[in-house]
Design an enzyme around this catalytic site. Structure first.
Site, mmCIF file in Angstrom:
data_model
loop_
_atom_site.group_PDB
_atom_site.id
_atom_site.type_symbol
_atom_site.label_atom_id
_atom_site.label_comp_id
_atom_site.label_asym_id
_atom_site.label_seq_id
_atom_site.Cartn_x
_atom_site.Cartn_y
_atom_site.Cartn_z
ATOM 1 N N HIS A 86 0.836 -1.205 0.000
ATOM 2 C CA HIS A 86 0.000 0.000 0.000
ATOM 3 C C HIS A 86 0.868 1.251 0.000
ATOM 4 O O HIS A 86 1.911 1.324 0.646
ATOM 5 C CB HIS A 86 -1.028 -0.005 1.125
ATOM 6 C CG HIS A 86 -0.531 0.301 2.505
ATOM 7 N ND1 HIS A 86 -0.362 1.585 2.968
ATOM 8 C CD2 HIS A 86 -0.190 -0.511 3.533
ATOM 9 C CE1 HIS A 86 0.050 1.546 4.226
ATOM 10 N NE2 HIS A 86 0.176 0.289 4.596
ATOM 11 N N ASP A 98 5.774 2.561 7.053
ATOM 12 C CA ASP A 98 4.399 2.111 6.753
ATOM 13 C C ASP A 98 3.740 3.060 5.767
ATOM 14 O O ASP A 98 3.077 3.987 6.174
ATOM 15 C CB ASP A 98 3.596 2.035 8.055
ATOM 16 C CG ASP A 98 2.160 1.581 7.840
ATOM 17 O OD1 ASP A 98 1.864 1.031 6.774
ATOM 18 O OD2 ASP A 98 1.336 1.791 8.750
ATOM 19 N N GLU A 131 -5.418 1.898 1.864
ATOM 20 C CA GLU A 131 -5.313 0.756 2.799
ATOM 21 C C GLU A 131 -5.686 1.182 4.204
ATOM 22 O O GLU A 131 -6.383 0.478 4.931
ATOM 23 C CB GLU A 131 -3.885 0.190 2.778
ATOM 24 C CG GLU A 131 -3.714 -1.114 3.564
ATOM 25 C CD GLU A 131 -3.292 -0.932 5.016
ATOM 26 O OE1 GLU A 131 -3.191 -1.929 5.735
ATOM 27 O OE2 GLU A 131 -3.057 0.218 5.454
ATOM 28 N N HIS A 260 2.416 4.745 12.793
ATOM 29 C CA HIS A 260 1.285 5.681 12.636
ATOM 30 C C HIS A 260 1.515 6.996 13.380
ATOM 31 O O HIS A 260 0.560 7.606 13.863
ATOM 32 C CB HIS A 260 -0.037 5.034 13.104
ATOM 33 C CG HIS A 260 -0.594 4.088 12.088
ATOM 34 N ND1 HIS A 260 -1.827 3.505 12.196
ATOM 35 C CD2 HIS A 260 -0.069 3.626 10.922
ATOM 36 C CE1 HIS A 260 -2.045 2.717 11.138
ATOM 37 N NE2 HIS A 260 -0.987 2.773 10.369
HETATM 38 N N1 PHE Z 1 -1.749 -2.832 7.841
HETATM 39 C C1 PHE Z 1 -1.240 -2.184 9.024
HETATM 40 C C2 PHE Z 1 -1.105 -0.708 8.720
HETATM 41 O O1 PHE Z 1 -0.907 -0.329 7.599
HETATM 42 C C3 PHE Z 1 0.089 -2.690 9.465
HETATM 43 C C4 PHE Z 1 0.108 -4.143 9.678
HETATM 44 C C5 PHE Z 1 0.562 -4.968 8.681
HETATM 45 C C6 PHE Z 1 -0.300 -4.685 10.860
HETATM 46 C C7 PHE Z 1 0.578 -6.335 8.857
HETATM 47 C C8 PHE Z 1 -0.300 -6.048 11.066
HETATM 48 C C9 PHE Z 1 0.124 -6.882 10.062
HETATM 49 O O2 PHE Z 1 -1.184 0.093 9.594
HETATM 50 ZN ZN ZN Z 2 -0.581 1.789 8.695
HETATM 51 ZN ZN ZN Z 3 0.644 -0.525 6.446
#
Ligand code: PHE
Ligand code: ZN
Ligand code: ZN
Length: 301
Positions: A86, A98, A131, A260
């Site tokens: 993402h 992230d 995402e 985050h």
């Molecule tokens: N998808 C979550 C995010 O973007 C991060 C995450 C990935 C958490 C994989 C757990 C497992 O904030």
């Molecule tokens: Zn995230």
């Molecule tokens: Zn993520």
């Protein structure tokens, strides 16, 4: 996600006549995040993971969001190797780990693969939008495919957070071999786990499993029976003493203490983890581009 977005702009710009002669870039479906198909309180996943609930309390403006899809011009179109990361981040921070990390590793894989000789299986790269709003881009994408188009996808590999500063080395647990947490992935996911863990282990990095708990973009793929896997270096979870012994880093501290938040900037990247995981991503993508035999082959006992 300025860094990764810049990189994607380069990918698009280079596509016309640049080094990416083997790759076609196109926009995925536009995702009207304003008109999200999910309502506040809806459950996203029930089948293969812990259910995730949509929370729209902080939804303050309507903006279109997009997936970016790029596919090799060569390779079987009915046995597609799909890889995704993402590209969006939360409002609270720049989203470099992230998920600039996964997006950048995927981009480099695309750039390297794009100038390579023909592949046997088409490779389809996805940089997902929205995402963080509840897996909106990837969910819409999978749902936009016909049943036959879904069957044409041999597997899906997900890379979301691959360079956490207090890195763990987690591979999605295809067969729920630890017996705890969320259940197993579709048939074939175990072989993907073995491939990724095998590469990392053989190149000197021990790994652990992590559950398909519904928190990233593999969700709609596994919900539709598409084998999946991927790498994850940890978010708000805390590193144990045993893990610090094995992987280095700090016990009792989150894998990503800037998860985050505002400090998820370029300083929030473990470059050793990025290097190891980017190698694993490139290797597994290229390997499946040559053959998916181990996934489609002999059933496990
Ligand atoms: N998808 C979550 C995010 O973007 C991060 C995450 C990935 C958490 C994989 C757990 C497992 O904030
Ligand atoms: Zn995230
Ligand atoms: Zn993520």
């Amino acid at each position: 996600n300025a860094a990764a977005a810049g990189a994607i702009a380069i990918l698009v710009a280079n596509n016309a006549d640049g080094p990416l002669q083997g790759v076609t870039v196109g926009e995925g479906a536009t995702i009207p995040t304003g008109g999200i198909s999910k309502a506040d309180g809806d459950t996203l996943f029930g089948k293969n993971g812990v259910s995730t609930t949509v929370d729209l309390r902080f939804h303050t403006e309507d903006k279109p969001s997009r997936n970016l899809i790029a596919e090799t011009k060569t390779g079987r179109k009915n046995n597609v190797v799909m890889v995704g990361s993402h590209l969006d981040s939360v409002d609270e921070g720049p989203g470099i780990n992230d998920n600039g990390s996964g997006s950048a590793a995927l981009l480099e894989t695309a750039l390297q693969l794009g100038a390579s000789p023909k592949v046997s299986n088409a490779v389809r790269f996805a940089w997902w939008g929205a995402e963080e709003l509840g897996l909106v881009g990837s969910t819409k994408y999978v749902q936009s495919l016909s049943f036959d188009q879904q069957l044409d996808i041999a597997l899906y590999l997900n890379f979301d957070m691959i360079a956490s500063p207090n890195s763990g080395y987690f591979v999605y647990d295809g067969d729920n071999s630890d017996g705890v947490g969320a259940g197993e992935g579709p048939y074939g996911s175990t072989q993907i786990e073995a491939a990724l863990a095998g590469f990392l282990n053989e190149t000197g990095t021990p790994t652990e499993g992590t559950d398909f708990d519904g928190r990233s973009d593999y969700g709609e793929f596994i919900a539709n029976g598409i084998p999946a896997g991927g790498i994850f270096t940890g978010a708000e979870g805390v590193k144990t003493a045993a893990q610090a012994e094995k992987w280095g880093g700090q016990a009792g501290v989150a894998y990503d203490k800037c998860y985050h938040s505002k400090c998820d900037n370029l300083g929030n990247i473990d470059r050793v983890a990025l290097d190891r995981n980017a190698d694993a991503i490139a290797w597994v993508t290229a390997t499946y581009a040559i053959s998916t035999e181990d996934i489609n082959g002999v059933p496990p006992k």
